[in-house]
Scaffold this active site. Structure first.
Site, PDB file in Angstrom:
ATOM      1  N   PHE A 114       0.851  -1.186   0.000  1.00 50.83           N
ATOM      2  CA  PHE A 114       0.000   0.000   0.000  1.00 50.83           C
ATOM      3  C   PHE A 114       0.894   1.246   0.000  1.00 50.83           C
ATOM      4  CE2 PHE A 114      -2.856   3.106   2.060  1.00 50.83           C
ATOM      5  CZ  PHE A 114      -3.990   2.947   1.280  1.00 50.83           C
ATOM      6  N   TYR A 210     -10.258  -0.530  11.436  1.00 48.83           N
ATOM      7  CA  TYR A 210     -11.511  -0.095  10.802  1.00 48.83           C
ATOM      8  C   TYR A 210     -11.874  -0.964   9.611  1.00 48.83           C
ATOM      9  CZ  TYR A 210      -7.882   2.320   8.157  1.00 48.83           C
ATOM     10  OH  TYR A 210      -6.746   2.594   7.446  1.00 48.83           O
ATOM     11  N   LYS A 211     -10.987  -1.887   9.214  1.00 47.69           N
ATOM     12  CA  LYS A 211     -11.304  -2.798   8.101  1.00 47.69           C
ATOM     13  C   LYS A 211     -12.069  -3.997   8.667  1.00 47.69           C
ATOM     14  CE  LYS A 211      -7.625  -0.862   5.300  1.00 47.69           C
ATOM     15  NZ  LYS A 211      -6.195  -0.851   4.987  1.00 47.69           N
TER      16      LYS A 211
HETATM   17  C1  LIG Z   1      -5.565   0.548   4.810  1.00 46.75           C
HETATM   18  C2  LIG Z   1      -4.078   0.537   4.798  1.00 46.75           C
HETATM   19  C3  LIG Z   1      -3.341   1.606   5.319  1.00 46.75           C
HETATM   20  C4  LIG Z   1      -4.012   2.867   5.813  1.00 46.75           C
HETATM   21  O1  LIG Z   1      -3.258   3.519   6.767  1.00 46.75           O
HETATM   22  P1  LIG Z   1      -3.917   4.600   7.749  1.00 46.75           P
HETATM   23  O2  LIG Z   1      -2.783   5.258   8.396  1.00 46.75           O
HETATM   24  O3  LIG Z   1      -4.785   3.810   8.704  1.00 46.75           O
HETATM   25  O4  LIG Z   1      -4.775   5.499   6.927  1.00 46.75           O
HETATM   26  C5  LIG Z   1      -1.959   1.496   5.364  1.00 46.75           C
HETATM   27  N1  LIG Z   1      -1.332   0.389   4.902  1.00 46.75           N
HETATM   28  C6  LIG Z   1      -2.020  -0.655   4.368  1.00 46.75           C
HETATM   29  C7  LIG Z   1      -1.286  -1.854   3.886  1.00 46.75           C
HETATM   30  C8  LIG Z   1      -3.407  -0.606   4.287  1.00 46.75           C
HETATM   31  O5  LIG Z   1      -4.085  -1.606   3.743  1.00 46.75           O
END
Ligand SMILES: *Cc1c(COP(=O)(O)O)cnc(C)c1O
Length: 398
Positions: A114, A210-211
């Protein structure tokens, strides 16, 4: 323990006429959450005010809630702590690993990670100075790319786009053989299937709630520090709540023992209350049952779409051991197709450039939902119902 998924489904608020296949991005509202948050607001914040930190146990919440998540990810009790957002926790894990492996300067990740994880790594390298680099390879090439230049691996176990799942045990073992530390991001693993952090000998893990864990928008992240590192790892972002004695108000920092040192500032008590309502549901779930149900749902969806929609190309591995709890198909008009799905009440999401992504969470999705979703998507594809201008204008969040 045997899980009753009809019962867990009844414990979520699911809007009428909607098939929600996006619990992998934002979990639905647990029915108990509103009352739980209201109780925290009215009885604790309202009536206890500042004394709530002691009387309502707010100060201990980040560790206590961490222990409830520990079961789902195979972590030792006392080694998971809640707080901040996932991006921040990624930064902390990386900084600790680089400091613990000072002769090496390479962070190894993959191109399926991500972006925020990669941005955090790039930013940290820039701060640390010359020589520090983030190296990314194709997801299939990670194992081979680990060598004795690598300080730590930073791998998201399940690819957010394709749903491809890495082999945590093999990559962690290879990292250790090469003298590297292993960080795992469990964003699409925690609550998707049983994770075995301790059994895999993982060094650090991070994830969000939150997922699949349904804590609501903005819910706090978690970080796991292996017991062998817990009193060694120096937290970057050393905040007062991670101090050994925050109310001594020392002028210099002395870390708390264990994972608690990864706390930074004041924890989000209201959001933790929402998460606790969700964890009440999770407490009734056997993780082996969850995995079996999840694979049955994803198999059913793949079979249904492939039988009816020849233009959609499967992006998710068929092999069970290589699959998370989501299924993605590719199509050049993926964005418009997803908008047409949403207009018909089938909620998934689109991930650039061409991914139509749906998550399957047995806590509230069943086989009848999958069949209904397949019927709607088939109608959209067979009759090109996506081919309308209003489905092609990109919104801010896709
Ligand atoms: C959803 C997700 C995030 C989001 O990070 P936040 O700081 O919570 O917004 C980061 N890394 C991965 C791999 C994700 O799937």
């Amino acid at each position: 323990m045997s899980s009753d998924f009809a019962k867990t489904r009844a414990q979520f608020h699911l809007p009428e006429g909607m098939i929600y296949l996006d619990g992998n991005s934002l979990g639905p509202l647990p029915r108990g959450a509103a009352a739980r948050v209201a109780r925290t607001v009215e009885q604790e914040w309202g009536n206890m005010l500042i004394t709530g930190w002691n009387k309502a146990g707010w100060m201990d919440k980040p560790m206590r809630v961490g222990d409830r998540i520990a079961r789902l990810i195979g972590a030792e009790a006392g080694h998971v702590v809640m707080g901040d957002t996932l991006s921040i926790k990624v930064y902390q894990a990386l900084a600790s690993c680089l400091e613990m492996n000072p002769t090496r300067r390479v962070i190894l990740s993959d191109t399926g990670n991500f972006p925020s994880d990669l941005y955090m790594a790039e930013g940290l390298c820039r701060t640390l100075g010359p020589g520090y680099t983030l190296k990314t390879v194709a997801p299939e090439a990670v194992l081979e790319a680990i060598d004795d230049t690598v300080a730590c691996t930073m791998i998201t176990e399940v690819d957010y786009r394709t749903g491809r799942k890495h082999d945590m045990a093999a990559i962690t073992a290879r990292a250790h053989d090469c003298g590297a530390l292993a960080i795992w991001d469990l964003a699409h693993s925690a609550g998707a299937f049983q994770v075995e952090l301790a059994a895999c000998n993982v060094d650090f893990a991070v994830g969000c709630t939150y997922k699949y864990l349904n804590s609501g928008p903005g819910g706090p992240a978690f970080i796991y520090v292996a017991p062998r590192h817990a009193d060694v790892a120096r937290p970057a972002l050393a905040g007062w709540q991670g101090h050994a004695a925050p109310f001594d108000f020392d002028l210099s920092y002395r870390p708390a023992t264990g994972a608690e040192r990864m706390r930074v500032g004041t924890p989000p008590i209201l959001q933790l209350a929402a998460l606790e309502a969700s964890l009440d549901i999770w407490d009734s779930v056997d993780m082996a049952d969850l995995r079996a149900a999840s694979l049955a749902l994803t198999d059913r969806y793949i079979a249904g779409i492939e039988a009816n929609c020849p233009d959609l190309a499967l992006a998710t591995p068929r092999e069970h051991t290589q699959r998370g709890s989501q299924v993605s198909f590719r199509h050049p008009q993926g964005y418009a197709i997803m908008q047409a799905m949403i207009a018909r009440g089938v909620i998934g999401d689109f991930r650039a450039p061409d991914i139509i992504r749906c998550g399957f969470t047995p806590l509230f999705i069943n086989a009848a939902d999958v069949d209904a979703a397949v019927a709607i998507i088939s109608d959209i594809m067979q009759n090109s119902l996506w081919d309308r201008p209003e489905y092609k204008t990109r919104a801010k969040v896709t």
